[in-house]
Design an enzyme around this catalytic site. Sequence first.
Site, PDB file in Angstrom:
ATOM      1  N   LYS A  13       5.824  46.023  32.591  1.00  0.00           N
ATOM      2  CA  LYS A  13       6.807  46.928  32.001  1.00  0.00           C
ATOM      3  C   LYS A  13       7.400  47.848  33.084  1.00  0.00           C
ATOM      4  O   LYS A  13       6.854  47.941  34.202  1.00  0.00           O
ATOM      5  CB  LYS A  13       6.121  47.752  30.904  1.00  0.00           C
ATOM      6  CG  LYS A  13       5.616  46.906  29.717  1.00  0.00           C
ATOM      7  CD  LYS A  13       4.976  47.824  28.666  1.00  0.00           C
ATOM      8  CE  LYS A  13       4.470  47.054  27.470  1.00  0.00           C
ATOM      9  NZ  LYS A  13       3.962  47.977  26.411  1.00  0.00           N
ATOM     10  N   TYR A  33      10.528  43.332  20.074  1.00  0.00           N
ATOM     11  CA  TYR A  33       9.676  44.269  19.339  1.00  0.00           C
ATOM     12  C   TYR A  33      10.034  44.340  17.847  1.00  0.00           C
ATOM     13  O   TYR A  33       9.820  45.386  17.221  1.00  0.00           O
ATOM     14  CB  TYR A  33       9.744  45.657  19.983  1.00  0.00           C
ATOM     15  CG  TYR A  33       8.910  45.775  21.252  1.00  0.00           C
ATOM     16  CD1 TYR A  33       7.542  45.466  21.253  1.00  0.00           C
ATOM     17  CD2 TYR A  33       9.477  46.206  22.442  1.00  0.00           C
ATOM     18  CE1 TYR A  33       6.775  45.578  22.412  1.00  0.00           C
ATOM     19  CE2 TYR A  33       8.701  46.330  23.608  1.00  0.00           C
ATOM     20  CZ  TYR A  33       7.355  46.010  23.576  1.00  0.00           C
ATOM     21  OH  TYR A  33       6.590  46.127  24.719  1.00  0.00           O
ATOM     22  N   PHE A  52       7.529  55.363  16.837  1.00  0.00           N
ATOM     23  CA  PHE A  52       7.674  55.280  18.289  1.00  0.00           C
ATOM     24  C   PHE A  52       8.681  54.218  18.728  1.00  0.00           C
ATOM     25  O   PHE A  52       8.885  54.016  19.929  1.00  0.00           O
ATOM     26  CB  PHE A  52       6.317  55.017  18.955  1.00  0.00           C
ATOM     27  CG  PHE A  52       5.642  53.733  18.536  1.00  0.00           C
ATOM     28  CD1 PHE A  52       5.958  52.527  19.144  1.00  0.00           C
ATOM     29  CD2 PHE A  52       4.691  53.734  17.527  1.00  0.00           C
ATOM     30  CE1 PHE A  52       5.343  51.346  18.760  1.00  0.00           C
ATOM     31  CE2 PHE A  52       4.065  52.549  17.139  1.00  0.00           C
ATOM     32  CZ  PHE A  52       4.401  51.368  17.750  1.00  0.00           C
ATOM     33  N   ARG A  87      -4.832  38.895  27.271  1.00  0.00           N
ATOM     34  CA  ARG A  87      -5.043  40.105  26.452  1.00  0.00           C
ATOM     35  C   ARG A  87      -6.340  40.803  26.899  1.00  0.00           C
ATOM     36  O   ARG A  87      -6.437  42.032  26.902  1.00  0.00           O
ATOM     37  CB  ARG A  87      -5.123  39.748  24.968  1.00  0.00           C
ATOM     38  CG  ARG A  87      -3.851  39.112  24.401  1.00  0.00           C
ATOM     39  CD  ARG A  87      -2.813  40.087  23.954  1.00  0.00           C
ATOM     40  NE  ARG A  87      -3.218  40.915  22.850  1.00  0.00           N
ATOM     41  CZ  ARG A  87      -2.417  41.818  22.280  1.00  0.00           C
ATOM     42  NH1 ARG A  87      -1.177  41.994  22.734  1.00  0.00           N
ATOM     43  NH2 ARG A  87      -2.831  42.547  21.273  1.00  0.00           N
ATOM     44  N   ASN A 137       1.884  51.545  29.203  1.00  0.00           N
ATOM     45  CA  ASN A 137       0.618  50.855  29.467  1.00  0.00           C
ATOM     46  C   ASN A 137       0.752  49.619  30.357  1.00  0.00           C
ATOM     47  O   ASN A 137      -0.044  48.685  30.269  1.00  0.00           O
ATOM     48  CB  ASN A 137      -0.078  50.527  28.148  1.00  0.00           C
ATOM     49  CG  ASN A 137       0.815  49.759  27.205  1.00  0.00           C
ATOM     50  OD1 ASN A 137       1.876  49.289  27.610  1.00  0.00           O
ATOM     51  ND2 ASN A 137       0.389  49.603  25.966  1.00  0.00           N
ATOM     52  N   HIS A 157       2.587  43.886  28.965  1.00  0.00           N
ATOM     53  CA  HIS A 157       2.618  43.275  27.633  1.00  0.00           C
ATOM     54  C   HIS A 157       2.037  41.876  27.763  1.00  0.00           C
ATOM     55  O   HIS A 157       2.247  41.212  28.776  1.00  0.00           O
ATOM     56  CB  HIS A 157       4.065  43.166  27.130  1.00  0.00           C
ATOM     57  CG  HIS A 157       4.230  42.228  25.973  1.00  0.00           C
ATOM     58  ND1 HIS A 157       4.015  42.636  24.673  1.00  0.00           N
ATOM     59  CD2 HIS A 157       4.527  40.903  25.911  1.00  0.00           C
ATOM     60  CE1 HIS A 157       4.196  41.590  23.862  1.00  0.00           C
ATOM     61  NE2 HIS A 157       4.508  40.537  24.589  1.00  0.00           N
ATOM     62  N   GLU A 192       8.560  34.654  22.297  1.00  0.00           N
ATOM     63  CA  GLU A 192       8.855  35.605  23.372  1.00  0.00           C
ATOM     64  C   GLU A 192       9.299  34.891  24.656  1.00  0.00           C
ATOM     65  O   GLU A 192      10.184  35.375  25.366  1.00  0.00           O
ATOM     66  CB  GLU A 192       7.619  36.471  23.642  1.00  0.00           C
ATOM     67  CG  GLU A 192       7.293  37.382  22.459  1.00  0.00           C
ATOM     68  CD  GLU A 192       5.950  38.094  22.585  1.00  0.00           C
ATOM     69  OE1 GLU A 192       5.243  37.880  23.598  1.00  0.00           O
ATOM     70  OE2 GLU A 192       5.612  38.861  21.668  1.00  0.00           O
TER      71      GLU A 192
HETATM   72  P1  IDP Z   1       0.035  45.720  22.502  1.00  0.00           P
HETATM   73  O1  IDP Z   1       1.097  45.903  23.562  1.00  0.00           O
HETATM   74  O2  IDP Z   1      -1.327  46.146  22.988  1.00  0.00           O
HETATM   75  O3  IDP Z   1       0.055  44.364  21.876  1.00  0.00           O
HETATM   76  P2  IDP Z   1       1.403  46.773  20.131  1.00  0.00           P
HETATM   77  O4  IDP Z   1       0.716  47.372  18.958  1.00  0.00           O
HETATM   78  O5  IDP Z   1       2.060  45.434  19.955  1.00  0.00           O
HETATM   79  O6  IDP Z   1       0.385  46.790  21.354  1.00  0.00           O
HETATM   80  O7  IDP Z   1       2.524  47.836  20.580  1.00  0.00           O
HETATM   81  C1  IDP Z   1       3.568  47.487  21.445  1.00  0.00           C
HETATM   82  C2  IDP Z   1       3.762  48.613  22.446  1.00  0.00           C
HETATM   83  O8  IDP Z   1       4.258  49.783  21.787  1.00  0.00           O
HETATM   84  C3  IDP Z   1       2.480  49.085  23.128  1.00  0.00           C
HETATM   85  O9  IDP Z   1       2.116  48.283  24.217  1.00  0.00           O
HETATM   86  C4  IDP Z   1       2.849  50.504  23.531  1.00  0.00           C
HETATM   87  O10 IDP Z   1       3.668  50.521  24.701  1.00  0.00           O
HETATM   88  C5  IDP Z   1       3.684  50.952  22.343  1.00  0.00           C
HETATM   89  N1  IDP Z   1       2.872  51.597  21.298  1.00  0.00           N
HETATM   90  C6  IDP Z   1       2.069  50.992  20.398  1.00  0.00           C
HETATM   91  N2  IDP Z   1       1.506  51.855  19.555  1.00  0.00           N
HETATM   92  C7  IDP Z   1       1.977  53.065  19.906  1.00  0.00           C
HETATM   93  C8  IDP Z   1       1.766  54.401  19.392  1.00  0.00           C
HETATM   94  O11 IDP Z   1       1.050  54.622  18.423  1.00  0.00           O
HETATM   95  N3  IDP Z   1       2.410  55.401  20.037  1.00  0.00           N
HETATM   96  C9  IDP Z   1       3.225  55.185  21.099  1.00  0.00           C
HETATM   97  N4  IDP Z   1       3.444  53.966  21.610  1.00  0.00           N
HETATM   98  C10 IDP Z   1       2.846  52.907  21.024  1.00  0.00           C
END
Ligand code: IDP
Length: 149
Positions: free
Chosen positions: A20, A60, A68, A96, A127, A130, A141
Amino acid sequence: TPTTPHTAAPTAERTLVLVKPDGVRRGLSGEVLRRIEAKGYRLAAVQLVHATPELLTQHYAEHAGKPFFGSLVEFMLSGPTLAVVAEGVRVIEGFRSLAGATDPTTAAPGTIRGDLGRAWDGAVMQNIVHGSDSPESAAREIGLWFPGL
Ligand code: IDP
């Protein structure tokens, strides 16, 4: 009776990995690729992509309407993303596992997010990476980020 002989070769699968914009900005692209390759997966495609709102809305789609969502799209538009197709047996689960839990503050040490990520400012979790969460997501994707692959 088993439907496949035990000698059948396991089938390699593909996953979409994204470094990212926070990861690219911090110079962590090489470190992420290194960990993918060190685990024994193969890089099938790598490309630096400036995402568009249209691409991100599709990527997304499952998060549309969440609080968010707006800041997630804004963050993903904040700089280039390194899009990667990684290949190998059980690579979807395997990556993962390498990535670690979504929240980088508490992701386990040893994982990409746990070792290299933390909370900064803002509403969105930055983070670093992805990874697709299922074969269906991976196919969808990869089609979005690498049309024609
Ligand atoms: P993942 O990337 O671990 O699969 P997902 O639930 O698919 O997690 O969420 C996609 C992305 O959205 C996350 O990687 C993160 O950047 C962001 N995200 C997810 N949940 C939250 C939240 O509760 N607050 C802020 N950002 C979030």
